[in-house]
Design an enzyme around this catalytic site. Structure first.
Site, PDB file in Angstrom:
ATOM      1  N   LYS A   1       3.092   6.631   5.392  1.00 11.54           N
ATOM      2  CA  LYS A   1       2.000   5.772   4.571  1.00 11.54           C
ATOM      3  C   LYS A   1       2.854   4.127   5.050  1.00 11.54           C
ATOM      4  CE  LYS A   1      -1.059   4.087   2.337  1.00 11.54           C
ATOM      5  NZ  LYS A   1      -1.238   2.976   3.672  1.00 11.54           N
TER       6      LYS A   1
ATOM      7  N   LYS B   1      -0.224   3.883  -2.496  1.00 14.02           N
ATOM      8  CA  LYS B   1      -1.082   4.820  -2.363  1.00 14.02           C
ATOM      9  C   LYS B   1      -0.635   6.175  -2.350  1.00 14.02           C
ATOM     10  CE  LYS B   1      -4.864   1.598  -0.248  1.00 14.02           C
ATOM     11  NZ  LYS B   1      -4.134   0.307   0.017  1.00 14.02           N
TER      12      LYS B   1
ATOM     13  N   SER C   1      -5.688   3.246   4.582  1.00 15.35           N
ATOM     14  CA  SER C   1      -5.284   2.331   3.649  1.00 15.35           C
ATOM     15  C   SER C   1      -6.575   1.349   2.938  1.00 15.35           C
ATOM     16  CB  SER C   1      -4.258   1.408   4.243  1.00 15.35           C
ATOM     17  OG  SER C   1      -3.303   0.994   3.397  1.00 15.35           O
TER      18      SER C   1
ATOM     19  N   SER D   1       0.714  -1.290   0.067  1.00 12.37           N
ATOM     20  CA  SER D   1      -0.059  -0.010   0.094  1.00 12.37           C
ATOM     21  C   SER D   1       0.869   1.160  -0.120  1.00 12.37           C
ATOM     22  CB  SER D   1      -0.992   0.088   1.133  1.00 12.37           C
ATOM     23  OG  SER D   1      -2.101  -0.964   1.071  1.00 12.37           O
TER      24      SER D   1
END
Length: 273
Positions: free
Chosen positions: A212, A53, A107, A50
């Protein structure tokens, strides 16, 4: 006496820097100077989960779309690759801004997919925009096939992800969302509490300006952060840790390394007086 204290501090710092990391790939980069402070297998190409993203968010924000346009979650947004869960039901209608928040902070994969699906020209044009952005940022060892990170073919290196994090740091909305501890979000008429997947954003010992996390079986536990530590802005990337606790422990080790490095420099400057 000054030499004695300097030697003691250097010995302690050396011991800290020799601490092994559980993450298989890592880099610590001084954002201003470009100095690589620490690296471990930083050029290996690996799945990034992820962390993807961050790129999805930049592509959406670059398009300057109406962030308050309502978007409906459809069956197309449901993950059939990993069968990951989501708290956003099919049929729910949320603003593009709310989807961006859920994709980055918690997420959510349906949110990220919906953002790409409703990109002008759809998923195919989204992929074109990703390729162009990767070229613009000189991410020569990065490949992103889809917007969520669920695909093991979304790959990069710790070095490339440091560049991506620097670029993402130029977007105030990405900074704000990824450093929020949580938010209460109206999902289909029902208020739901969402939390940041990186618990370090709530830790008073950290000054985090961008964050993140990511996880898939192939990628392991991953994290990218832009932090202020020891008087400098630093990019920290950790990839493929076996557990979240290991990833967090690695981050704390790197933080201590930076603090010890600063102390060494202060004492070295003091000695030269």
């Amino acid at each position: 006496m000054k030499s004695f204290f300097l030697a003691v501090l250097m010995l302690a710092a050396s011991s800290a820097w020799s601490s092994p990391l559980g993450s298989r790939h890592a880099i610590v980069l001084d954002e201003q100077t470009g100095e690589i402070i620490f690296e471990k297998n930083a050029s290996d190409i690996v799945p990034i989960a992820s962390i993807t993203k961050l790129m999805t968010a930049m592509i959406v924000l670059d398009a300057r779309l109406d962030m308050y346009e309502p978007i409906m979650i459809t069956d197309a947004d449901v993950d059939t690759l990993k069968n990951s869960s989501s708290r956003i039901p099919v049929g729910a209608v949320l603003s593009r801004h709310t989807l961006l928040e859920l994709a980055l902070m918690s997420s959510d994969n349906r949110a990220a997919h919906a953002l790409a699906r409703t990109y002008p020209g759809g998923l195919s044009q989204f992929r074109v925009a990703v390729r162009n952005k990767a070229y613009e940022l000189n991410l020569r060892r990065t490949n992103i096939e889809e917007p969520t990170g669920l695909s093991p073919y979304n790959t990069s290196t710790a070095s490339d992800l440091a560049k991506m994090a620097i670029a993402a740091g130029h977007y105030p909305e990405i900074e704000r969302i990824t450093t929020a501890a949580g938010d209460l979000v109206d999902v289909d008429g029902r208020l739901q509490q969402y939390h940041n997947t990186n618990r370090l954003v709530s830790d008073r010992n950290w000054t985090i300006m961008l964050s993140k996390t990511g996880f898939t079986r192939e990628a392991g536990r991953c994290i990218v952060m832009r932090v202020r530590e020891a008087g400098r802005d630093v990019i920290m990337v950790l990839l493929n840790a076996k557990e979240t606790a290991i990833r967090t422990a690695d981050a704390n080790v790197l933080q201590r390394m930076l603090m010890d490095r600063e102390r060494m420099q202060i004492l070295a400057d003091f000695k030269m007086r």
